[in-house]
Design a protein around this motif. Structure first.
Motif, PDB file in Angstrom:
ATOM      1  N   ARG A 185       0.853  -1.193   0.000  1.00 48.02           N
ATOM      2  CA  ARG A 185       0.000   0.000   0.000  1.00 48.02           C
ATOM      3  C   ARG A 185       0.888   1.242   0.000  1.00 48.02           C
ATOM      4  NH1 ARG A 185      -4.668  -0.114   4.356  1.00 48.02           N
ATOM      5  NH2 ARG A 185      -5.589   1.297   2.814  1.00 48.02           N
ATOM      6  N   PRO A 186       1.407   1.615  -1.156  1.00 49.21           N
ATOM      7  CA  PRO A 186       2.386   2.704  -1.212  1.00 49.21           C
ATOM      8  C   PRO A 186       1.849   4.046  -0.732  1.00 49.21           C
ATOM      9  CG  PRO A 186       1.706   2.026  -3.420  1.00 49.21           C
ATOM     10  CD  PRO A 186       1.191   1.001  -2.476  1.00 49.21           C
ATOM     11  N   LEU A 187       0.625   4.408  -1.089  1.00 50.53           N
ATOM     12  CA  LEU A 187       0.103   5.715  -0.710  1.00 50.53           C
ATOM     13  C   LEU A 187      -0.096   5.821   0.795  1.00 50.53           C
ATOM     14  CD1 LEU A 187      -2.482   6.427  -3.567  1.00 50.53           C
ATOM     15  CD2 LEU A 187      -0.145   7.285  -3.314  1.00 50.53           C
ATOM     16  N   ALA A 202     -15.338 -10.129  11.888  1.00 49.42           N
ATOM     17  CA  ALA A 202     -14.924  -9.114  10.920  1.00 49.42           C
ATOM     18  C   ALA A 202     -14.138  -8.016  11.615  1.00 49.42           C
ATOM     19  CB  ALA A 202     -16.150  -8.502  10.229  1.00 49.42           C
ATOM     20  N   GLY A 203     -13.206  -7.429  10.883  1.00 46.99           N
ATOM     21  CA  GLY A 203     -12.466  -6.285  11.384  1.00 46.99           C
ATOM     22  C   GLY A 203     -11.283  -6.661  12.246  1.00 46.99           C
ATOM     23  N   ASP A 204     -10.818  -5.688  13.032  1.00 45.13           N
ATOM     24  CA  ASP A 204      -9.603  -5.874  13.821  1.00 45.13           C
ATOM     25  C   ASP A 204      -9.760  -6.892  14.936  1.00 45.13           C
ATOM     26  OD1 ASP A 204      -8.137  -4.134  12.291  1.00 45.13           O
ATOM     27  OD2 ASP A 204      -8.366  -2.418  13.637  1.00 45.13           O
ATOM     28  N   GLY A 205     -10.980  -7.330  15.216  1.00 49.11           N
ATOM     29  CA  GLY A 205     -11.167  -8.360  16.223  1.00 49.11           C
ATOM     30  C   GLY A 205     -10.709  -9.730  15.779  1.00 49.11           C
ATOM     31  N   VAL A 206     -10.458  -9.897  14.469  1.00 53.21           N
ATOM     32  CA  VAL A 206      -9.985 -11.195  13.962  1.00 53.21           C
ATOM     33  C   VAL A 206      -8.673 -11.050  13.206  1.00 53.21           C
ATOM     34  CG1 VAL A 206     -11.454 -10.999  11.898  1.00 53.21           C
ATOM     35  CG2 VAL A 206     -10.582 -13.221  12.602  1.00 53.21           C
ATOM     36  N   GLY A 228      -6.602  -2.609   9.938  1.00 54.68           N
ATOM     37  CA  GLY A 228      -6.905  -1.188   9.841  1.00 54.68           C
ATOM     38  C   GLY A 228      -8.314  -0.931   9.340  1.00 54.68           C
ATOM     39  N   ALA A 229      -8.666   0.362   9.217  1.00 54.09           N
ATOM     40  CA  ALA A 229     -10.040   0.744   8.892  1.00 54.09           C
ATOM     41  C   ALA A 229     -10.463   0.278   7.510  1.00 54.09           C
ATOM     42  CB  ALA A 229     -10.184   2.259   9.012  1.00 54.09           C
ATOM     43  N   ASP A 230      -9.594   0.449   6.510  1.00 53.15           N
ATOM     44  CA  ASP A 230      -9.958   0.015   5.154  1.00 53.15           C
ATOM     45  C   ASP A 230     -10.168  -1.498   5.110  1.00 53.15           C
ATOM     46  OD1 ASP A 230      -9.741   2.629   4.357  1.00 53.15           O
ATOM     47  OD2 ASP A 230      -7.754   2.407   3.457  1.00 53.15           O
ATOM     48  N   GLY A 231      -9.281  -2.231   5.751  1.00 50.03           N
ATOM     49  CA  GLY A 231      -9.425  -3.675   5.801  1.00 50.03           C
ATOM     50  C   GLY A 231     -10.674  -4.092   6.563  1.00 50.03           C
ATOM     51  N   ALA A 232     -11.025  -3.319   7.610  1.00 52.08           N
ATOM     52  CA  ALA A 232     -12.226  -3.641   8.383  1.00 52.08           C
ATOM     53  C   ALA A 232     -13.486  -3.488   7.537  1.00 52.08           C
ATOM     54  CB  ALA A 232     -12.304  -2.749   9.618  1.00 52.08           C
ATOM     55  N   GLU A 233     -13.540  -2.448   6.707  1.00 49.60           N
ATOM     56  CA  GLU A 233     -14.707  -2.279   5.830  1.00 49.60           C
ATOM     57  C   GLU A 233     -14.858  -3.481   4.894  1.00 49.60           C
ATOM     58  OE1 GLU A 233     -15.711   1.484   4.065  1.00 49.60           O
ATOM     59  OE2 GLU A 233     -14.211   2.527   5.280  1.00 49.60           O
ATOM     60  N   ARG A 251      -4.115  -8.173   0.016  1.00 41.52           N
ATOM     61  CA  ARG A 251      -3.171  -7.045  -0.043  1.00 41.52           C
ATOM     62  C   ARG A 251      -3.097  -6.331   1.311  1.00 41.52           C
ATOM     63  NH1 ARG A 251      -3.768  -1.640  -1.856  1.00 41.52           N
ATOM     64  NH2 ARG A 251      -5.878  -2.087  -2.614  1.00 41.52           N
ATOM     65  N   MET A 252      -4.247  -6.187   1.955  1.00 41.18           N
ATOM     66  CA  MET A 252      -4.259  -5.591   3.289  1.00 41.18           C
ATOM     67  C   MET A 252      -3.448  -6.439   4.268  1.00 41.18           C
ATOM     68  SD  MET A 252      -6.176  -2.830   3.156  1.00 41.18           S
ATOM     69  CE  MET A 252      -7.403  -2.086   2.069  1.00 41.18           C
ATOM     70  N   GLN A 253      -3.538  -7.769   4.123  1.00 42.11           N
ATOM     71  CA  GLN A 253      -2.796  -8.652   5.012  1.00 42.11           C
ATOM     72  C   GLN A 253      -1.298  -8.506   4.791  1.00 42.11           C
ATOM     73  OE1 GLN A 253      -4.209 -10.906   7.532  1.00 42.11           O
ATOM     74  NE2 GLN A 253      -2.079 -10.490   8.086  1.00 42.11           N
ATOM     75  N   ARG A 254      -0.879  -8.341   3.537  1.00 44.66           N
ATOM     76  CA  ARG A 254       0.554  -8.137   3.276  1.00 44.66           C
ATOM     77  C   ARG A 254       1.037  -6.853   3.935  1.00 44.66           C
ATOM     78  NH1 ARG A 254      -1.031  -9.811  -1.952  1.00 44.66           N
ATOM     79  NH2 ARG A 254      -0.840  -7.690  -2.765  1.00 44.66           N
ATOM     80  N   PHE A 255       0.227  -5.816   3.873  1.00 49.03           N
ATOM     81  CA  PHE A 255       0.579  -4.560   4.529  1.00 49.03           C
ATOM     82  C   PHE A 255       0.665  -4.756   6.040  1.00 49.03           C
ATOM     83  CE2 PHE A 255      -0.631  -0.548   6.585  1.00 49.03           C
ATOM     84  CZ  PHE A 255       0.285   0.326   6.026  1.00 49.03           C
ATOM     85  N   ALA A 256      -0.325  -5.447   6.605  1.00 47.36           N
ATOM     86  CA  ALA A 256      -0.336  -5.683   8.046  1.00 47.36           C
ATOM     87  C   ALA A 256       0.872  -6.496   8.493  1.00 47.36           C
ATOM     88  CB  ALA A 256      -1.623  -6.390   8.447  1.00 47.36           C
ATOM     89  N   ASP A 257       1.282  -7.470   7.681  1.00 47.88           N
ATOM     90  CA  ASP A 257       2.479  -8.248   8.017  1.00 47.88           C
ATOM     91  C   ASP A 257       3.720  -7.355   8.035  1.00 47.88           C
ATOM     92  OD1 ASP A 257       0.955 -10.533   8.216  1.00 47.88           O
ATOM     93  OD2 ASP A 257       1.398 -11.223   6.183  1.00 47.88           O
ATOM     94  N   GLY A 258       3.760  -6.389   7.126  1.00 50.33           N
ATOM     95  CA  GLY A 258       4.864  -5.437   7.136  1.00 50.33           C
ATOM     96  C   GLY A 258       4.862  -4.575   8.382  1.00 50.33           C
ATOM     97  N   VAL A 259       3.672  -4.151   8.809  1.00 49.73           N
ATOM     98  CA  VAL A 259       3.551  -3.362  10.037  1.00 49.73           C
ATOM     99  C   VAL A 259       4.054  -4.158  11.232  1.00 49.73           C
ATOM    100  CG1 VAL A 259       1.904  -2.303  11.642  1.00 49.73           C
ATOM    101  CG2 VAL A 259       1.657  -1.918   9.190  1.00 49.73           C
ATOM    102  N   ALA A 260       3.655  -5.432  11.298  1.00 56.68           N
ATOM    103  CA  ALA A 260       4.082  -6.269  12.416  1.00 56.68           C
ATOM    104  C   ALA A 260       5.603  -6.427  12.448  1.00 56.68           C
ATOM    105  CB  ALA A 260       3.410  -7.635  12.325  1.00 56.68           C
ATOM    106  N   GLN A 261       6.222  -6.525  11.278  1.00 60.33           N
ATOM    107  CA  GLN A 261       7.684  -6.646  11.223  1.00 60.33           C
ATOM    108  C   GLN A 261       8.357  -5.324  11.573  1.00 60.33           C
ATOM    109  OE1 GLN A 261       9.210  -7.865   7.404  1.00 60.33           O
ATOM    110  NE2 GLN A 261      11.325  -7.984   8.114  1.00 60.33           N
ATOM    111  N   ALA A 262       7.780  -4.233  11.125  1.00 61.60           N
ATOM    112  CA  ALA A 262       8.397  -2.926  11.353  1.00 61.60           C
ATOM    113  C   ALA A 262       8.328  -2.500  12.811  1.00 61.60           C
ATOM    114  CB  ALA A 262       7.720  -1.874  10.471  1.00 61.60           C
ATOM    115  N   PHE A 263       7.250  -2.891  13.496  1.00 64.68           N
ATOM    116  CA  PHE A 263       7.020  -2.417  14.864  1.00 64.68           C
ATOM    117  C   PHE A 263       6.810  -3.611  15.795  1.00 64.68           C
ATOM    118  CE2 PHE A 263       5.213   0.724  11.879  1.00 64.68           C
ATOM    119  CZ  PHE A 263       6.102   1.777  12.119  1.00 64.68           C
TER     120      PHE A 263
END
Length: 456
Positions: free
Chosen positions: A198-200, A298-302, A306-311, A341-353
């Motif tokens: 998610r570059p933007l 659905a959403g961050d409970g599972v 993030g918000a876009d992924g939750a929708e 794609r959202m999951q790939r971004f989330a995996d990056g977040v988990a690695q970064a932080f």
């Protein structure tokens, strides 16, 4: 007509309700907040004067659109909306709901969109008044336009750390320092995965980070929070080079990304798996959110997307529900591709932080682990010869996780301490079992006569 209950009116719950209404169903939506929107798009009280662009920044248009969608559903009588109510227990197709009065809401299908809570790690001195979670500080800012201190230090790791700092600065608050325990190398490695997915979104985060200037410090080690009679007076920390530093303040905000709130999922019978990337237990569900017969998550409970992924996940859960009911439903292929794609971004977040496991495992014995019950790391370690390295037995004897938060804020750190003492991995310690009521409740609410049934 099939009775569908949705718990949570954030991005996931709202989109699930919208999809069900489009299919001709009339869901019941229960939410703890006074107004729908969830945490990320939390709505202020009626008459609040700060405009959406100040409340939600670059996400203002999404927030306004989401709010408008749900308001239309409610105004048109398409959903039954029960705000300011908490689901306290689930049993035999009935949700026990508590607001001003106790209610029983029967259901045939259950969609849980309960979101996430702050993921906290103990720091010596964090039990003092004036030390808040990042989420609490953000709620105060969004809901009331209040900064909880005159000189603020934010510490922890994850996207919310940077976002809240930027929001406070935009509101005119003084942020003395932003202390990130994530090493810069990890942030760069995870950041590459984030920008590819998610570059933007990643670039927006980098702009917010740049605006913090010299307030931001990466790869720090938190030593202690110094406190006086009125609360925090300074945060003692070491920079990435190991040099001792001290930053004066009168408020501290702590948080290490998010922890999925799986309490109701547990009470509803969902299975859980340890996720090593996110260092927490997550409910088990298929790609559309099925977690059991008639149960959808659905959403961050599972999955913390993030918000876009939750929708997207809210729509996916509704599609799964419609499929199981044999009703017409939208095609899920596009949603599932976007969720990947959202999951790939989330995996990056988990690695970064990353979760600061080593910091927690080496906490001094005097450090408070359970703020609710005042239990220290030493108390927990001293219990292990009797309890053994099992989370629920340690809870029974040491009382870690028995307080008001029911382990939401101390379970993960307690598991790290137990695991370190026993030479195990945190997953081997197990997880605390959820117990009803899911939220603190006055005893009188359960001593009264059987509650009324709603939304039959």
């Amino acid at each position: 007509m099939t009775r569908v209950l949705i718990v949570g009116a954030g991005p996931a719950g709202i989109r699930a309700a919208e999809a069900l209404v489009e299919a001709g169903l009339h869901p019941v939506v229960v939410d703890e907040a006074a107004r729908a929107g969830g945490q990320i798009y939390r709505r202020p009280p009626e008459g609040f004067t700060r405009p959406p662009d100040k409340l939600y920044g670059s996400e203002a248009a999404k927030a306004v659109a989401l709010h408008a969608t749900f308001d239309r559903l409610v105004a048109g009588g398409k959903v039954t909306y029960l705000p300011q109510r908490s689901v306290m227990a689930l049993r035999a197709g009935v949700a026990h709901v508590l607001g001003e009065a106790r209610q029983e809401v029967p259901y045939d299908r259950l969609i849980l969109a309960t979101g996430a809570t702050d993921r906290l790690a103990p720091v010596p001195g964090w039990q003092a008044g004036g030390v808040y979670s990042l989420g609490a500080a953000q709620i105060a800012l969004k809901a009331q336009g209040v900064a909880l201190g005159r000189s603020i230090v934010l510490a922890g790791s994850g996207p919310l750390l940077t976002l809240l700092a930027a929001q406070l600065l935009e509101a005119g608050a003084e942020v003395a320092a932003v202390l990130d325990t994530a090493p810069m190398r990890a942030q760069l490695q995870g950041g590459l995965r984030m920008v590819m997915a998610r570059p933007l979104v990643t670039l927006r985060g980098l702009r917010l980070r740049a605006a913090l200037g010299r307030r931001y410090h990466a790869g720090v080690s938190l030593t202690r929070i110094e406190t006086g009679e009125a609360g925090p007076t300074a945060v003692h920390w070491q920079d990435a080079r190991g040099s001792a530093r001290e930053t004066s303040c009168d408020m501290v905000g702590l948080g290490w990304h998010l922890r999925a709130d799986g309490t109701l999922a547990d009470l509803a019978g969902a299975a859980f798996d340890w996720n090593s990337a996110f260092a927490q237990w997550l409910p088990r569900a298929d790609p559309l959110g099925r977690a059991g017969t008639g149960l959808y998550l659905a959403g961050d409970g599972v999955r913390i997307l993030g918000a876009d992924g939750a929708e997207l996940a809210g729509r996916a859960a509704a599609i799964a529900c419609l499929q199981d009911l044999g009703l017409p439903h939208p095609d899920s292929a596009s949603i599932l591709r976007r969720l990947k794609r959202m999951q790939r971004f989330a995996d990056g977040v988990a690695q970064a932080f990353p979760w600061p496991a080593e910091m927690i495992r080496t906490l001094p014995d005097t450090t408070t682990v359970c703020r609710c019950e005042g239990i220290s790391a030493g108390d927990l370690r001293a219990t292990l010869p009797l309890s053994g390295p099992e989370a629920n037995r340690a809870k029974s004897l040491a009382r870690v996780g028995m307080g008001r938060c029911q382990g939401r804020y101390c379970q993960l750190s307690g598991a790290e301490i137990i695991a370190a003492a026993a030479g195990l991995a945190p997953r081997d310690v197990g997880r605390l079992r959820a117990q009803p009521p899911a939220r603190p409740a006055p005893i009188g609410a359960w001593l009264k006569a059987e509650g009324t049934r709603e939304a039959e």
